[in-house]
Scaffold this motif. Structure first.
Motif, PDB file in Angstrom:
ATOM      1  N   LEU A  22     -23.349  -4.036 -13.682  1.00  0.00           N
ATOM      2  CA  LEU A  22     -22.645  -5.281 -13.391  1.00  0.00           C
ATOM      3  C   LEU A  22     -22.810  -5.666 -11.926  1.00  0.00           C
ATOM      4  N   PRO A  23     -23.991  -6.022 -11.500  1.00  0.00           N
ATOM      5  CA  PRO A  23     -24.219  -6.241 -10.074  1.00  0.00           C
ATOM      6  C   PRO A  23     -23.410  -7.353  -9.433  1.00  0.00           C
ATOM      7  N   LYS A  24     -22.772  -8.205 -10.202  1.00  0.00           N
ATOM      8  CA  LYS A  24     -22.018  -9.295  -9.615  1.00  0.00           C
ATOM      9  C   LYS A  24     -20.557  -9.297 -10.036  1.00  0.00           C
ATOM     10  N   ALA A  25     -20.054  -8.189 -10.513  1.00  0.00           N
ATOM     11  CA  ALA A  25     -18.716  -8.148 -11.085  1.00  0.00           C
ATOM     12  C   ALA A  25     -17.636  -8.026 -10.015  1.00  0.00           C
ATOM     13  N   THR A  26     -16.443  -8.353 -10.404  1.00  0.00           N
ATOM     14  CA  THR A  26     -15.275  -8.092  -9.563  1.00  0.00           C
ATOM     15  C   THR A  26     -14.491  -6.972 -10.215  1.00  0.00           C
ATOM     16  N   PHE A  27     -13.651  -6.332  -9.452  1.00  0.00           N
ATOM     17  CA  PHE A  27     -12.928  -5.179  -9.956  1.00  0.00           C
ATOM     18  C   PHE A  27     -11.537  -5.154  -9.354  1.00  0.00           C
ATOM     19  N   ALA A  28     -10.544  -4.985 -10.185  1.00  0.00           N
ATOM     20  CA  ALA A  28      -9.164  -4.935  -9.714  1.00  0.00           C
ATOM     21  C   ALA A  28      -8.670  -3.500  -9.730  1.00  0.00           C
ATOM     22  N   ILE A  29      -8.016  -3.111  -8.662  1.00  0.00           N
ATOM     23  CA  ILE A  29      -7.382  -1.805  -8.596  1.00  0.00           C
ATOM     24  C   ILE A  29      -5.901  -2.065  -8.377  1.00  0.00           C
ATOM     25  N   ASP A  30      -5.111  -1.699  -9.360  1.00  0.00           N
ATOM     26  CA  ASP A  30      -3.670  -1.907  -9.270  1.00  0.00           C
ATOM     27  C   ASP A  30      -3.330  -3.307  -8.787  1.00  0.00           C
ATOM     28  N   GLY A  31      -4.051  -4.301  -9.265  1.00  0.00           N
ATOM     29  CA  GLY A  31      -3.747  -5.679  -8.914  1.00  0.00           C
ATOM     30  C   GLY A  31      -4.276  -6.115  -7.563  1.00  0.00           C
ATOM     31  N   ASN A  32      -4.921  -5.230  -6.828  1.00  0.00           N
ATOM     32  CA  ASN A  32      -5.441  -5.577  -5.507  1.00  0.00           C
ATOM     33  C   ASN A  32      -6.942  -5.818  -5.620  1.00  0.00           C
ATOM     34  N   LEU A  33      -7.330  -7.078  -5.734  1.00  0.00           N
ATOM     35  CA  LEU A  33      -8.737  -7.414  -5.899  1.00  0.00           C
ATOM     36  C   LEU A  33      -9.548  -7.226  -4.634  1.00  0.00           C
ATOM     37  N   ASP A  34      -8.906  -7.212  -3.496  1.00  0.00           N
ATOM     38  CA  ASP A  34      -9.626  -7.246  -2.231  1.00  0.00           C
ATOM     39  C   ASP A  34      -9.590  -5.951  -1.426  1.00  0.00           C
ATOM     40  N   CYS A  35      -9.088  -4.878  -1.968  1.00  0.00           N
ATOM     41  CA  CYS A  35      -8.884  -3.706  -1.112  1.00  0.00           C
ATOM     42  C   CYS A  35     -10.181  -3.201  -0.495  1.00  0.00           C
ATOM     43  N   GLY A  36     -11.299  -3.328  -1.167  1.00  0.00           N
ATOM     44  CA  GLY A  36     -12.552  -2.832  -0.612  1.00  0.00           C
ATOM     45  C   GLY A  36     -13.522  -3.899  -0.164  1.00  0.00           C
ATOM     46  N   LYS A  37     -13.040  -5.122   0.003  1.00  0.00           N
ATOM     47  CA  LYS A  37     -13.984  -6.203   0.268  1.00  0.00           C
ATOM     48  C   LYS A  37     -14.665  -6.129   1.629  1.00  0.00           C
ATOM     49  N   GLY A  38     -14.153  -5.349   2.542  1.00  0.00           N
ATOM     50  CA  GLY A  38     -14.767  -5.266   3.859  1.00  0.00           C
ATOM     51  C   GLY A  38     -15.797  -4.156   4.002  1.00  0.00           C
ATOM     52  N   ILE A  39     -16.079  -3.434   2.932  1.00  0.00           N
ATOM     53  CA  ILE A  39     -17.061  -2.352   3.000  1.00  0.00           C
ATOM     54  C   ILE A  39     -18.368  -2.842   2.420  1.00  0.00           C
ATOM     55  N   GLY A 112     -10.786   6.715  15.320  1.00  0.00           N
ATOM     56  CA  GLY A 112      -9.378   6.584  15.650  1.00  0.00           C
ATOM     57  C   GLY A 112      -8.704   5.694  14.626  1.00  0.00           C
ATOM     58  N   PRO A 113      -7.401   5.548  14.717  1.00  0.00           N
ATOM     59  CA  PRO A 113      -6.673   4.739  13.733  1.00  0.00           C
ATOM     60  C   PRO A 113      -7.138   3.281  13.755  1.00  0.00           C
ATOM     61  N   VAL A 114      -7.164   2.690  12.596  1.00  0.00           N
ATOM     62  CA  VAL A 114      -7.542   1.285  12.434  1.00  0.00           C
ATOM     63  C   VAL A 114      -6.437   0.603  11.643  1.00  0.00           C
ATOM     64  N   SER A 115      -6.033  -0.565  12.079  1.00  0.00           N
ATOM     65  CA  SER A 115      -5.003  -1.298  11.347  1.00  0.00           C
ATOM     66  C   SER A 115      -5.577  -1.816  10.034  1.00  0.00           C
ATOM     67  N   PRO A 116      -4.873  -1.556   8.926  1.00  0.00           N
ATOM     68  CA  PRO A 116      -5.346  -2.075   7.649  1.00  0.00           C
ATOM     69  C   PRO A 116      -5.184  -3.594   7.604  1.00  0.00           C
ATOM     70  N   PRO A 117      -5.884  -4.232   6.695  1.00  0.00           N
ATOM     71  CA  PRO A 117      -5.748  -5.690   6.591  1.00  0.00           C
ATOM     72  C   PRO A 117      -4.333  -6.066   6.171  1.00  0.00           C
ATOM     73  N   GLU A 118      -3.921  -7.249   6.565  1.00  0.00           N
ATOM     74  CA  GLU A 118      -2.599  -7.752   6.170  1.00  0.00           C
ATOM     75  C   GLU A 118      -2.581  -7.958   4.658  1.00  0.00           C
ATOM     76  N   PRO A 119      -1.495  -7.567   3.975  1.00  0.00           N
ATOM     77  CA  PRO A 119      -1.429  -7.809   2.531  1.00  0.00           C
ATOM     78  C   PRO A 119      -1.334  -9.290   2.237  1.00  0.00           C
ATOM     79  N   ALA A 120      -1.968  -9.694   1.143  1.00  0.00           N
ATOM     80  CA  ALA A 120      -1.922 -11.085   0.720  1.00  0.00           C
ATOM     81  C   ALA A 120      -0.567 -11.369   0.097  1.00  0.00           C
ATOM     82  N   HIS A 121      -0.027 -12.518   0.387  1.00  0.00           N
ATOM     83  CA  HIS A 121       1.271 -12.879  -0.193  1.00  0.00           C
ATOM     84  C   HIS A 121       1.104 -13.974  -1.177  1.00  0.00           C
TER      85      HIS A 121
END
Length: 121
Positions: A22-39, A112-121
């Protein structure tokens, strides 16, 4: 298209089969569609090789930054997905979790520590 590349990148972590099928698929993890979008694809593929396949890969500082930005919870979710989905893990499940923790800790030590992305509201 970009969504799967981002997802696969974390699929550290991890589901090569899904990425190939599925080279173009999206994937949801516990309702969070964007958790890995920055990798990006290269980093995610490298993390998958380290954690699931026990291959040698030294992540760049940029890959570590991307992983830490996604957050530990996201990292753990993709590792769990890889363990449950990928049939050819190298070693035992305990080995996979050990490599996962080592990878995370090595990135924290390098970046070192990195701030996680802000959660979407």
């Amino acid at each position: 298209m970009a969504t799967l590349k981002n997802l696969f990148a974390l699929m550290i972590l991890l589901v090569v089969t899904v990425a190939l099928l599925l080279p173009k698929a999206t994937f949801a993890i516990d309702g969070n569609l964007d958790c890995g979008k920055g990798i990006n694809y290269d980093c995610g593929s490298g993390f998958f090789q380290i954690i699931i396949l026990a291959d040698t890969f030294t992540p760049t500082d940029e890959c570590c930054h991307q992983l830490l930005k996604a957050g530990k919870n996201c990292h753990k979710q993709f590792v769990e997905l890889g363990v449950s989905s990928y049939k050819k893990i190298r070693g035992t499940i305990s080995d996979v979790y050990r490599r996962s923790n080592e990878t995370w800790n090595n990135c924290v030590a390098a970046i070192g520590p990195v701030s996680p992305p802000e959660p979407a509201h």
